[in-house]
Scaffold this motif. Structure first.
Motif, mmCIF file in Angstrom:
data_model
loop_
_atom_site.group_PDB
_atom_site.id
_atom_site.type_symbol
_atom_site.label_atom_id
_atom_site.label_comp_id
_atom_site.label_asym_id
_atom_site.label_seq_id
_atom_site.Cartn_x
_atom_site.Cartn_y
_atom_site.Cartn_z
ATOM 1 N N LYS A 1 -7.752 62.238 52.360
ATOM 2 C CA LYS A 1 -6.345 61.942 52.119
ATOM 3 C C LYS A 1 -5.493 63.180 52.323
ATOM 4 C CE LYS A 1 -7.552 58.492 48.579
ATOM 5 N NZ LYS A 1 -7.360 58.079 47.165
ATOM 6 N N SER A 2 -4.216 62.950 52.426
ATOM 7 C CA SER A 2 -3.273 64.062 52.432
ATOM 8 C C SER A 2 -3.044 64.529 51.000
ATOM 9 C CB SER A 2 -1.954 63.639 53.073
ATOM 10 O OG SER A 2 -1.366 62.578 52.333
ATOM 11 N N SER B 1 -0.327 64.753 49.284
ATOM 12 C CA SER B 1 0.578 63.875 48.551
ATOM 13 C C SER B 1 -0.094 62.562 48.170
ATOM 14 C CB SER B 1 1.831 63.589 49.391
ATOM 15 O OG SER B 1 1.465 62.997 50.639
ATOM 16 N N GLU B 2 -0.968 62.072 49.032
ATOM 17 C CA GLU B 2 -1.652 60.816 48.724
ATOM 18 C C GLU B 2 -2.670 60.988 47.604
ATOM 19 O OE1 GLU B 2 -4.042 57.189 51.050
ATOM 20 O OE2 GLU B 2 -3.521 59.069 52.087
ATOM 21 N N GLN C 1 -0.672 60.674 44.258
ATOM 22 C CA GLN C 1 0.284 59.597 44.077
ATOM 23 C C GLN C 1 -0.213 58.581 43.053
ATOM 24 O OE1 GLN C 1 0.620 57.618 47.904
ATOM 25 N NE2 GLN C 1 -0.746 55.989 47.259
ATOM 26 N N PRO D 1 -3.102 55.274 42.544
ATOM 27 C CA PRO D 1 -3.894 55.859 43.631
ATOM 28 C C PRO D 1 -4.337 54.799 44.630
ATOM 29 C CG PRO D 1 -5.206 55.666 41.635
ATOM 30 C CD PRO D 1 -3.816 55.286 41.254
ATOM 31 N N THR D 2 -4.587 55.227 45.839
ATOM 32 C CA THR D 2 -5.084 54.329 46.880
ATOM 33 C C THR D 2 -6.607 54.307 46.839
ATOM 34 O OG1 THR D 2 -5.014 56.151 48.476
ATOM 35 C CG2 THR D 2 -3.093 54.706 48.363
ATOM 36 N N PRO E 1 -8.076 55.948 51.934
ATOM 37 C CA PRO E 1 -6.943 56.644 52.564
ATOM 38 C C PRO E 1 -6.207 55.758 53.565
ATOM 39 C CG PRO E 1 -8.910 58.026 52.542
ATOM 40 C CD PRO E 1 -9.349 56.674 52.088
ATOM 41 N N VAL E 2 -4.904 55.873 53.543
ATOM 42 C CA VAL E 2 -4.097 55.116 54.508
ATOM 43 C C VAL E 2 -4.367 55.612 55.923
ATOM 44 C CG1 VAL E 2 -1.751 54.493 55.175
ATOM 45 C CG2 VAL E 2 -2.340 54.719 52.745
#
Length: 319
Positions: A74-75, A77-78, A81, A84-85, A88-89
């Motif tokens: 992930k980045s 920022s991700e 956040q 959480p996701t 990863p997007v």
């Protein structure tokens, strides 16, 4: 002489060398849950309830590992956040490569491997020989010495951290400092009371008739140790080796005090100082470095899990 047959048996059943199959109930007694218990509704409910709890515990244990390996993709920022996701997007597989190069991980992997290898060597030189002396040489006051080893296991390592650091800073009598020297990490780990007692317990199981026969053939104490005791103690030595390597690989506090120069630091220290000294470094690089650092212990456990489980049985120390 006539053969006596059991009622309902045939001569083929009484032939030598043909084993009768054990009943299902006897085989079930050697399992965790017998088939008879599973036939009852209450037994099946308890069985699946325990299975569900174990599965849930396994998922909870694997959760942080999944977050670490997926967070490295992930980045920055991700990663932080909310909410959480789960995945990863935009997965950044290059984070692992960048972390490998930016953090200079090859150097610190080699340092950690050398630290672990030296710790294992010192274990064989100190702990194994001490266990051999207590088990086979039987010095005067053996029980008092063994009781002293047991007492040290009751003391938290933090209690003797400062005296140990003072000794390493200036070795008694010779006044040599081992700061920024790998020997400062190896020597405190060499005299490990737990490993000494584990090896001593295993050495006790080796018959004294073997050593006595070797003595009659002219073997001295060192030859008995290297040619008889060590070859017969490979399972115990493998367990001690695995425990020592894993303990050295994950050790952080003691190397933090002893190793201050970057060229001699271990992998755990390198990741810590990289985050402290470089505030602009992407957080994903640190997560990727932690993920890469955790791969060797996981691989060691998967390859040597039988020896690790055997080590659990070896920890039943005898007096």
């Amino acid at each position: 002489m006539a053969l006596s047959l059991k009622p309902g048996a045939t001569p083929q059943d009484e032939k030598p060398g043909r084993r009768k199959q054990a009943p299902l109930e006897n085989a079930g007694e050697r399992t965790l849950v017998s088939p008879l218990s599973l036939r009852r509704p209450s037994g099946r409910v308890i069985y699946w309830l325990v299975f569900a709890l174990l599965l849930l515990s396994t998922l909870i244990t694997l959760g942080p590992l999944y977050w670490m390996f997926s967070g490295a993709l992930k980045s920055s920022s991700e990663i932080v956040q909310t909410p959480p996701t789960f995945w990863p997007v935009h997965p950044g597989w290059e984070n692992y490569v960048n972390a490998w190069n930016v953090l200079n991980l090859p150097l610190y992997f080699i340092n950690t491997l050398l630290l672990a290898g030296g710790a294992v060597l010192f274990q064989f030189l100190v702990s194994a020989t001490a266990a051999y002396a207590l088990s086979k040489l039987r010095p005067a006051g053996k029980n008092i010495i063994q009781f002293g080893f047991f007492c040290t296991l009751m003391v938290p390592p933090v209690v003797y951290l400062i005296p140990q650091f003072v000794n390493i800073s200036s070795l008694p009598f010779i006044h040599v400092s081992l700061i920024n020297n790998w020997s400062g990490v190896w020597l405190p780990e060499a005299a490990n009371a737990f490993n000494i007692l584990v090896l001593k317990s295993f050495f006790d199981s080796i018959p004294n008739e073997l050593t006595e026969a070797a003595r009659l053939d002219g073997a001295n104490a060192w030859q008995l140790f290297t040619r008889i005791i060590l070859p017969l103690s490979r399972p115990a030595l493998a367990v001690v080796t695995i425990f020592t390597v894993i303990a050295t690989w994950k050790d952080f506090l003691w190397p933090l005090l002893v190793l201050t120069e970057p060229d001699v630091q271990s992998l755990q220290l390198a990741l810590y100082y990289a985050q402290v000294s470089n505030a602009n470094m992407p957080f994903a690089y640190l997560i990727a470095g932690l993920a890469l650092a955790s791969i060797p212990p996981i691989v060691v456990f998967l390859l040597l899990q039988r020896q690790i489980l055997r080590g659990i049985s070896l920890t039943g120390l005898k007096g």
